[in-house]
Design an enzyme around this catalytic site. Structure first.
Site, short mmCIF file in Angstrom:
data_model
loop_
_atom_site.label_atom_id
_atom_site.label_comp_id
_atom_site.label_asym_id
_atom_site.label_seq_id
_atom_site.Cartn_x
_atom_site.Cartn_y
_atom_site.Cartn_z
CE LYS A 197 -27.11 68.05 27.43
NZ LYS A 197 -28.10 67.04 27.83
C1 PLP Z 1 -29.31 66.79 27.14
C2 PLP Z 1 -29.95 65.47 27.28
C3 PLP Z 1 -30.96 65.05 26.39
C4 PLP Z 1 -31.49 65.92 25.28
O1 PLP Z 1 -30.56 66.09 24.23
P1 PLP Z 1 -30.73 67.28 23.20
O2 PLP Z 1 -29.51 67.24 22.34
O3 PLP Z 1 -30.81 68.54 24.02
O4 PLP Z 1 -31.99 67.05 22.43
C5 PLP Z 1 -31.49 63.78 26.56
N1 PLP Z 1 -31.08 62.98 27.57
C6 PLP Z 1 -30.13 63.36 28.43
C7 PLP Z 1 -29.74 62.43 29.53
C8 PLP Z 1 -29.51 64.60 28.33
O5 PLP Z 1 -28.56 64.96 29.20
#
Ligand code: PLP
Length: 496
Positions: free
Chosen positions: A113
């Protein structure tokens, strides 16, 4: 360069440029903003190969954010992808176990993120200046862990903003909570809610929709905004690393000219995989997009049956950032599947809201053939972490393990030998308990902080500086509140 406009997936007449779309977050009819057309990568890949991450990021983002001045956008990129990242490559690509792990977790909060949330605050700030918004922006977020910390870190001390994060007191890991409550920055607020993630989420939604409260806010020169993953200011920066890593493979001589690759993405809200899909539509040679779910396998069912059914109980798994029943960004894919028929999108979403499910037409389902859906159970995740460690001496976190497990199932099913990138979305240091328990049961009784040392030892990596001594850092946030008190907490913070 011609201007690109954004419109809603649900058909209102609204048409805005990127800065307005970033500030609004969501379209006025409740739909998601989509570009009127998807730009092409443009320059030949052989030319782009010579660019560093920032240069490529500018080349790609400028195609979407046409109303940003070059220098402003370059400045945003520079502030985002700097020494906050623990690896100078920003997104290193590691060849292990017959695949390429794209490590997206070297940012300040150790989850992918950061790739978007380290730039969003700067884009938002520049967008506000561009469209003459004088009010101070108050970002409100409910989090189940990763988003909250990444948003706090991204917005920390960004001029003209405040960030308030609500997290469920008993619903985040020890490390995740400590990351949030030790957050520095005079404009950051992390608040625990007595309740679960849904309570926090509902509370935030109610506050966003409270007309009276919004009026009071405006009278005091504040406006609310969100850092949600449906914001195009989060989506577009995620396209960059797929293109960058393809170019990397090509530069390393691992793939030949225009050779197609597969991309596996551990998926929750469908944001990260949508970015890979957009990269493909922009001209990146991609074969299959492999959508990996955990036991909350709504997307697996959808891809295989054409029915999206959220009427099930949410399970708490070892990959909590994917514990989601409604994947918001899927709405953008639906728009493509029905050939831009906004009436169809609108009616499907209405069905989902009213009846908890919808079914797409055979024609739409046929268009899903670019995708392969699979899922992994918590037991399989544990086994995968152990196997990958034992076989390749490489430690992966539970989210990445979901992806690798589904990739193995895909190979078993299809015998496909296409070279494959696995999106590694979190550092193993972020989930010490699940990771070490999987490697050896004897670690079951250790606490998260003690396990950091053990992970460093067996993975031969030092503890990332953002977690080092985190248990000894000063706790800067200690507010706990009931769901019904969220509004008054905000009033107190803003002194209104
Ligand atoms: C948010 C997140 C995901 C999922 O990603 P999306 O874009 O919501 O599909 C997968 N792995 C981690 C570690 C995350 O923080």
């Amino acid at each position: 360069m011609s201007d690109l406009y954004f419109k809603s997936t649900r058909g209102s007449n609204e048409k805005v440029q990127s800065s307005q779309a970033i500030v609004n977050g969501i379209a006025e009819d409740g739909g998601l903003y989509i570009p009127e057309f998807l730009p092409k990568i443009g320059k030949p890949l052989s030319y782009l190969k010579e660019m560093n991450y920032d240069e490529l990021a500018f080349h790609i983002m400028k195609k979407f954010f046409t109303d940003f001045e070059d220098l402003v956008l370059q400045e945003c990129i520079k502030k985002a992808y700097d020494s906050k990242f623990g690896d100078p490559a920003i997104v290193p690509l590691i060849e292990k176990g017959g695949a390429y792990f794209l490590e997206l977790y070297h940012g300040p909060t150790l989850a992918f993120k950061d790739m978007a949330l380290s730039i969003l605050p700067h884009l938002l700030r520049a967008a506000c200046i561009k469209i003459d918004i004088d009010e101070e922006i108050v970002i409100l977020t409910a989090t189940s862990g990763d988003t909250g910390k990444a948003a706090l870190e991204g917005f920390s001390d960004v001029e003209g903003t405040k960030i308030v994060v609500f997290y469920p007191r008993d619903g985040v890991s020890q490390i995740q909570e400590r990351q949030m409550i030790t957050q520095e920055g005079s404009n950051t607020y992390a608040i625990a809610i007595e309740g679960n993630f849904d309570d926090a989420q509902k509370g935030v939604k109610e506050i966003f929709n409270d007309k009276n409260f919004n009026k009071i806010l405006r009278n005091n020169n504040y406006i609310f905004s969100s850092a949600n993953s449906i914001n195009i200011g989060r989506l577009v920066p995620q396209i960059v690393y797929y293109i960058y890593s393809y170019l990397n493979l090509s530069k390393l001589g691992k793939i030949s000219k225009n050779e197609r690759i597969n991309i596996v993405v551990p998926t929750g809200n469908f944001g990260n995989i949508l970015a890979a899909y957009y990269a493909k539509k922009m001209g990146l040679p991609v074969n299959k997009l492999i959508c990996a779910s955990n036991e909350n396998n709504v997307l697996y069912d959808f891809i295989n049956t054409g029915i999206y059914d959220k009427k099930r109980k949410l399970k708490a798994t070892s990959s909590p950032s994917m514990d989601i029943l409604v994947s918001s960004n899927l709405e953008r894919l639906l728009y493509d599947l029905c050939e831009n028929d906004t009436g169809v999108v609108k009616s499907l979403i209405e069905k989902l809201n009213k009846r908890g499910e919808y079914r797409i037409t055979p024609n739409m389902k046929h268009k899903l053939k670019d995708f392969y859906g699979g899922f992994a159970t918590d037991n399989e995740v544990s086994e995968t972490i152990r196997d990958v460690y034992k076989s390749f001496n490489y430690l992966i976190d539970p989210h990445t393990a979901v992806a690798y497990n589904v990739y193995q199932k895909y190979i078993r099913d299809t015998k496909d030998t296409t070279k494959t990138i696995i999106a590694s979305t979190a550092s193993p240091f972020k989930f010490p308990n699940s990771v070490m328990k999987a490697v050896d049961d004897k670690f079951s009784n250790y606490d998260d902080f003690a396990l950091l040392e053990k992970i460093a030892k067996i993975s031969n990596c030092s503890i990332p500086k953002s977690l080092k001594d985190i248990d000894k850092r000063k706790i800067l946030h200690n507010t706990v509140c009931k769901r019904e008190d969220m509004k008054s907490i905000i009033s107190r913070i803003l002194k209104i």
